[in-house]
Enzyme design. Sequence first.
Site, PDB file in Angstrom:
ATOM      1  N   ASP A  51     -11.758 -68.438  18.121  1.00  0.00           N
ATOM      2  CA  ASP A  51     -10.755 -69.455  18.416  1.00  0.00           C
ATOM      3  C   ASP A  51     -11.422 -70.819  18.440  1.00  0.00           C
ATOM      4  OD1 ASP A  51     -12.015 -69.427  20.972  1.00  0.00           O
ATOM      5  OD2 ASP A  51     -10.613 -67.884  21.632  1.00  0.00           O
ATOM      6  N   ASP A  53     -11.800 -74.682  20.221  1.00  0.00           N
ATOM      7  CA  ASP A  53     -11.603 -75.574  21.359  1.00  0.00           C
ATOM      8  C   ASP A  53     -11.837 -77.000  20.885  1.00  0.00           C
ATOM      9  OD1 ASP A  53     -11.336 -73.372  23.128  1.00  0.00           O
ATOM     10  OD2 ASP A  53     -13.517 -73.169  23.190  1.00  0.00           O
ATOM     11  N   ASP A 132     -22.574 -75.351  29.718  1.00  0.00           N
ATOM     12  CA  ASP A 132     -23.554 -74.380  30.219  1.00  0.00           C
ATOM     13  C   ASP A 132     -24.833 -74.298  29.395  1.00  0.00           C
ATOM     14  OD1 ASP A 132     -22.086 -73.273  28.133  1.00  0.00           O
ATOM     15  OD2 ASP A 132     -21.787 -71.324  29.092  1.00  0.00           O
TER      16      ASP A 132
HETATM   17  P1  ATP Z   1     -16.664 -67.372  23.012  1.00  0.00           P
HETATM   18  O1  ATP Z   1     -16.996 -67.184  21.584  1.00  0.00           O
HETATM   19  O2  ATP Z   1     -17.060 -66.215  23.852  1.00  0.00           O
HETATM   20  O3  ATP Z   1     -15.263 -67.860  23.271  1.00  0.00           O
HETATM   21  P2  ATP Z   1     -17.365 -69.993  23.914  1.00  0.00           P
HETATM   22  O4  ATP Z   1     -18.683 -70.712  23.907  1.00  0.00           O
HETATM   23  O5  ATP Z   1     -16.240 -70.606  23.146  1.00  0.00           O
HETATM   24  O6  ATP Z   1     -17.674 -68.520  23.466  1.00  0.00           O
HETATM   25  P3  ATP Z   1     -15.655 -70.174  26.170  1.00  0.00           P
HETATM   26  O7  ATP Z   1     -15.644 -69.329  27.389  1.00  0.00           O
HETATM   27  O8  ATP Z   1     -14.474 -70.130  25.264  1.00  0.00           O
HETATM   28  O9  ATP Z   1     -16.975 -69.799  25.408  1.00  0.00           O
HETATM   29  O10 ATP Z   1     -15.927 -71.657  26.649  1.00  0.00           O
HETATM   30  C1  ATP Z   1     -15.791 -72.787  25.783  1.00  0.00           C
HETATM   31  C2  ATP Z   1     -16.876 -73.816  26.095  1.00  0.00           C
HETATM   32  O11 ATP Z   1     -16.734 -74.284  27.437  1.00  0.00           O
HETATM   33  C3  ATP Z   1     -18.295 -73.246  26.028  1.00  0.00           C
HETATM   34  O12 ATP Z   1     -18.799 -73.310  24.709  1.00  0.00           O
HETATM   35  C4  ATP Z   1     -19.059 -74.126  26.976  1.00  0.00           C
HETATM   36  O13 ATP Z   1     -19.437 -75.326  26.349  1.00  0.00           O
HETATM   37  C5  ATP Z   1     -18.022 -74.466  28.040  1.00  0.00           C
HETATM   38  N1  ATP Z   1     -18.106 -73.580  29.194  1.00  0.00           N
HETATM   39  C6  ATP Z   1     -17.456 -72.412  29.384  1.00  0.00           C
HETATM   40  N2  ATP Z   1     -17.749 -71.873  30.569  1.00  0.00           N
HETATM   41  C7  ATP Z   1     -18.596 -72.717  31.177  1.00  0.00           C
HETATM   42  C8  ATP Z   1     -19.254 -72.725  32.435  1.00  0.00           C
HETATM   43  N3  ATP Z   1     -19.087 -71.727  33.301  1.00  0.00           N
HETATM   44  N4  ATP Z   1     -20.055 -73.784  32.728  1.00  0.00           N
HETATM   45  C9  ATP Z   1     -20.209 -74.790  31.856  1.00  0.00           C
HETATM   46  N5  ATP Z   1     -19.627 -74.831  30.651  1.00  0.00           N
HETATM   47  C10 ATP Z   1     -18.828 -73.822  30.301  1.00  0.00           C
HETATM   48 MG    MG Z   2     -14.202 -69.975  23.093  1.00  0.00          MG
END
Ligand code: ATP
Ligand code: MG
Length: 423
Positions: A51, A53, A132
């Site tokens: 997805d 963001d 993160d």
């Molecule tokens: P995935 O492919 O699993 O969705 P993702 O990196 O997109 O991986 P998400 O949980 O969708 O993970 O989070 C989107 C973004 O928000 C992350 O890439 C990160 O930059 C930020 N993020 C998410 N959770 C945290 C956290 N607990 N602390 C700091 N930043 C976070």
């Molecule tokens: Mg994500």
Amino acid sequence: MSTESSSPLFRASDFSRGALQVVERLQHEGFDAFVVGGAVRDLLLGKQPKDFDVATSANPEQIKDCFRNARIVGRRFQIVHVRSGGEIIEVTTFRRGHDVSHSGQDAKSSQSGRLLRDNVYGTLDEDARRRDLTINALYYDTETHTLIDQLGGRTDIEAGIVRIIGDPADRYREDPVRMLRVIRFGARLQFKLESKTETAISETRSLLRDIPSARLFDEWLKLFMNGFSAPTFALLRAHEVLIPLMGNGVCDALIRTSAEHLQSLALRNTDQRVADGRPVTPAFLLAALYWPATEHRASALAEEGEPTIQAMHSSGQQIAHDVCQHLAIPKRFSLAMRDIWDLQPRLERRQPKKVKDLLAHRWFRAAFDLRLLREETEALGSDCSAFWTLQQQQFPELVGSARSRHDDHRKGRSRPQRRNQSK
Ligand code: ATP
Ligand code: MG
């Protein structure tokens, strides 16, 4: 900081239509807007993002005003979900991290340093630093095809390193879920954990007990339902965070007994299903992971004189109750998990009058799969599974044919949903 624009890194077709439209619209209204986080990371790794963001300088109200189909969600911090066709783009305002000089405004933390609310807006630089991991702090401008990489995320991706941004122990104290995220990305991407990112986990892992149970379950799903549950489980165990994640008492049995084999088969089985594009349910994996604890208690109750089927039922009820104190398993999964346990002694009995009812049970297949794993790992012999294999061949149309009331209730739902809505 590095920005690159000479030859585009990605093509427009690498992004979803919704993501491109959201960025374009926000920029048209005069805001900064970028695709951010996991999607950029995955594209750099040559993977298809699941997805998209978007991060922007617009605040949630301003974002909402730009789109017809947008709604503000989120308690811990506000996010705007913009719906475009069947897709939901998650749009967040640039935020800055929590530090003492800003804590008056709209950020709030607990005594241990955990962030409870985090709505202090900031610049792109600040937004990058509050994320993160370096590999998740990448921004891509889909209009100018520019990558913004303030913190060396691209180098870490190329070197295969998971690195926390800032001081790892502080960042884990702010949000202990980050420890689970570090492990999840390490296992899923087969990346090494940078040394301090790794060692700080031993200082802060006890804080995982304070995570609200609903958020922990959201994270549980991401850890175990994404096709990499076996390596993730191994890494969680190696860093001694399995018990804080799965619960104390029940995990003792889980880790002590010879259950390891059954668990690893269940995990690999789940990963294989994901790889094959077959459906997976958390209920089966939960039933398998907590089976040793349930069986242990059921045997104790049986020894005290409870009839076998009743003992399994009471044990399942108690274990599910204990686990849910810690991990908020939604009812539809916890009830299914209990059904899968209840079916174990009933499958064993092979009562002719009950065969059709059991075959038709909504969770027959999952219960049968658990029985197969048990036969492989508990030296049970294969008479029982052979019997049920035969019955399935004889009455294939019956298998799992009884709908649960819950399924009927869910039939009407058609709203598009993001796979994971919590951060
Ligand atoms: P995935 O492919 O699993 O969705 P993702 O990196 O997109 O991986 P998400 O949980 O969708 O993970 O989070 C989107 C973004 O928000 C992350 O890439 C990160 O930059 C930020 N993020 C998410 N959770 C945290 C956290 N607990 N602390 C700091 N930043 C976070
Ligand atoms: Mg994500």
